[in-house]
Scaffold this active site. Structure first.
Site, PDB file in Angstrom:
ATOM      1  N   HIS A 213      49.522  59.155 -40.194  1.00 30.88           N
ATOM      2  CA  HIS A 213      48.646  58.136 -39.624  1.00 30.88           C
ATOM      3  C   HIS A 213      48.682  56.851 -40.456  1.00 30.88           C
ATOM      4  O   HIS A 213      48.402  55.768 -39.943  1.00 30.88           O
ATOM      5  CB  HIS A 213      47.195  58.643 -39.567  1.00 30.88           C
ATOM      6  CG  HIS A 213      46.978  59.754 -38.594  1.00 30.88           C
ATOM      7  ND1 HIS A 213      47.124  61.073 -38.939  1.00 30.88           N
ATOM      8  CD2 HIS A 213      46.635  59.736 -37.285  1.00 30.88           C
ATOM      9  CE1 HIS A 213      46.871  61.835 -37.885  1.00 30.88           C
ATOM     10  NE2 HIS A 213      46.581  61.052 -36.869  1.00 30.88           N
ATOM     11  N   ASP A 286      54.490  61.563 -30.777  1.00 31.44           N
ATOM     12  CA  ASP A 286      53.166  61.504 -31.394  1.00 31.44           C
ATOM     13  C   ASP A 286      52.617  60.098 -31.140  1.00 31.44           C
ATOM     14  O   ASP A 286      53.349  59.191 -30.708  1.00 31.44           O
ATOM     15  CB  ASP A 286      53.266  61.800 -32.886  1.00 31.44           C
ATOM     16  CG  ASP A 286      51.953  62.320 -33.480  1.00 31.44           C
ATOM     17  OD1 ASP A 286      50.916  62.281 -32.781  1.00 31.44           O
ATOM     18  OD2 ASP A 286      51.972  62.779 -34.638  1.00 31.44           O
TER      19      ASP A 286
END
Length: 534
Positions: A213, A286
């Site tokens: 992230h 993702d």
């Protein structure tokens, strides 16, 4: 999902622009402004969006990675979710595929959604336990009731790194075969329960030390080691007929010498997924807002274009969709656009197929949690009997956690004990009062499941915990990620019960253990480090 025409018909009767639009799965937020909701409706109409992935809110951790925005609390997020799904479906010309990361149930994104144990807790079960299938069935029923077609689970990563900042408790364990069998049973439950599943995060995010992230992790393993470890669960899921595979944002030089993220690598998707795994189903990226890719390709629509060009069929959390849509329409190969459209549309056909006669779960949500608690709780150490420990002589219970009311009430009603409450995030001594008895029961619920910042435990609280374990006779009841136990000096502790999480049913099972009424049946799914004094 409403009636969908066969894919061959759709290929003949849709435009290039419509086919490209079906490849986009932007984020939708359950708790958002009316202005943002209207903008997303317009995007769906104008660009023929294929699906939505729901998140809690723009301030939630999944989207606001480094920020400290206050997360709104909505006691009826589930009701809001259902209404938004209806509203967005009305805006769509073609039925939207609705997805969510519901790895431990709707509660991962929805305050009043049903919660179930995270995967590492399920790793305490035998890897052939039928409850793994029942968890998938129960989650599928919850998702179908909410209007969710696709649970972006199971996590198929083998958590090789105890310090992994982002996988850890989300993985089923640390051994390839154990993860593979558990993920397979879980997925089978989702499928039989009437929804789609997804193996993630290929080629395997379990041996990373960086959170994707925030930045791009790298896995420095050779092809043979990847084959014998990371690939094993994905192969099992492919054999099981998994609906999709999600590509991870991580560099694996053995698969792509250029160092491209797997999610943007034609080599990883073409050779790794299509050829090596033999998987011809849908590949989904993702979330493309994650900094591992978005910071390196900041141009409007650039990262979505690269993800498509690499071979992803569905572009999750794509941003700058107008620019990305125009570029794919302009520069994308027709054969690739049609192949990706085919796979996405076949997912929609499969929703209708698996959802037509779903297998009903054998348990209510609470009933399943009770069954899981009885089989997951793990006795990591026991010097004597816990009931005798609490029942003989003065004892103090240190409540080190925010959500331990059922456990507190049960101990209070059953045993004579003093009680102290600790704030594990505090650095002030007055927030960590020391007990006056020699025997101590510590009920420990670390503030966080992820290891950043020592699972949210302050340095002062760690020192205080170590002092208790060094100078008192202690029994520890741990309602948290078992990896957090590696922070503590536990070599002199009389007993350790790993209860994994503070769900009420797990607290009740822990109480039964301390009353001498239940023996823990779980096996610790990780190898703890030796104590610092051990």
């Amino acid at each position: 999902m409403p009636d969908t025409r066969p894919v061959e018909h759709m290929l003949r009767h849709t435009t290039r622009e419509e086919q490209v639009g079906q490849l986009f799965m932007p984020a939708a937020f359950i708790n958002d402004t009316e202005e943002a909701i209207v903008r997303l409706e317009e995007l769906i109409r104008e660009f023929h969006i294929g699906g939505l992935c729901f998140f809690h809110s723009p301030a939630s951790a999944a989207t606001n990675f480094e920020g400290k925005k206050e997360i709104p609390h909505n006691p009826d997020s589930l009701g809001t979710l259902k209404e938004l799904i209806r509203r967005y479906q009305r805006a769509a010309r073609y039925p939207l595929l609705i997805a969510m990361d519901a790895e431990w149930g709707l509660a991962m994104r929805v305050e009043n959604g049903e919660p179930y144990p995270y995967a590492l807790c399920l790793g305490a079960l035998s890897d052939r336990d039928p409850l793994l299938y029942q968890v998938g069935l129960r989650m599928a029923a919850d998702c179908r009731d909410a209007g969710i077609h696709w649970n972006l689970a199971p996590v198929a990563d083998v958590n090789c790194n105890p310090g992994n900042p982002v996988i850890g408790y989300r993985a089923f364990g640390t051994t390839p075969e154990g993860v593979a069998r558990r993920a397979s049973l879980f997925y089978r439950g989702l499928k039989d329960g009437g929804i789609l599943g997804c193996g993630k995060h290929f080629p395997g995010h379990g041996d990373t030390a960086v959170d994707s992230h925030l930045a791009l992790p790298a896995i420095d393993k050779g092809a043979a080691e990847l084959e014998s470890t990371e690939f094993v669960p994905f192969r099992r899921l492919v054999a099981e007929g998994v609906d999709a595979i999600m590509t991870g944002h991580l560099a694996v030089p053995a698969l792509d010498p250029e160092g491209l993220p797997a999610s943007l690598s034609p080599a990883v998707i073409g050779q790794g997924i299509r050829q090596n795994l033999g998987f011809d189903g849908a590949v989904i990226s993702d979330a493309l807002n994650m900094h591992a890719v978005s910071k390196n390709y900041p141009g409007p629509g650039e990262v979505a274009w690269r993800a498509f060009a690499a071979g992803n069929d569905m572009l999750c959390f794509a941003e700058d969709i107008p620019e990305a849509h125009r570029r794919i329409c302009r520069e994308g190969e027709t054969d690739q656009i049609e192949a990706s459209f085919r796979r996405v549309w076949q997912l929609k056909e499969r929703v209708r197929e698996v959802g037509s006669k779903p297998v009903q779960p054998a348990h209510s949500p609470a009933g399943l949690r009770r069954e899981l608690a009885a089989k997951c709780l793990t006795e990591a150490r026991a010097d004597g009997e816990p009931a005798a420990f609490l029942g003989e002589g003065p004892v103090t219970v240190v409540l080190a956690g925010r959500d331990l009311l059922p456990f507190h009430a049960g101990i209070r009603d059953q045993f004579q004990a003093d009680f102290l409450e600790w704030d594990l995030a505090a650095d002030r001594p007055e927030a960590l009062p020391m007990p006056g008895t020699q025997k101590i029961l510590i009920a420990l619920q670390p503030p966080a499941l992820k290891p950043a910042g020592n699972f949210g435990i302050s340095a002062a609280a760690l020192r205080a915990l170590d002092a208790l374990m060094e100078n008192h006779r202690v029994w520890l009841c741990h309602f948290g990620n078992p990896y957090a136990l590696n922070l503590l000096q536990t070599d002199r502790v009389a007993g350790i019960l790993v209860a994994y999480l503070p769900l009420a049913e797990f607290q009740q099972q822990a109480l039964a253990y301390f009353r001498g009424e239940a023996r823990p049946a779980g096996e610790l799914p990780i190898q703890l480090k030796p104590s610092r004094n051990g």
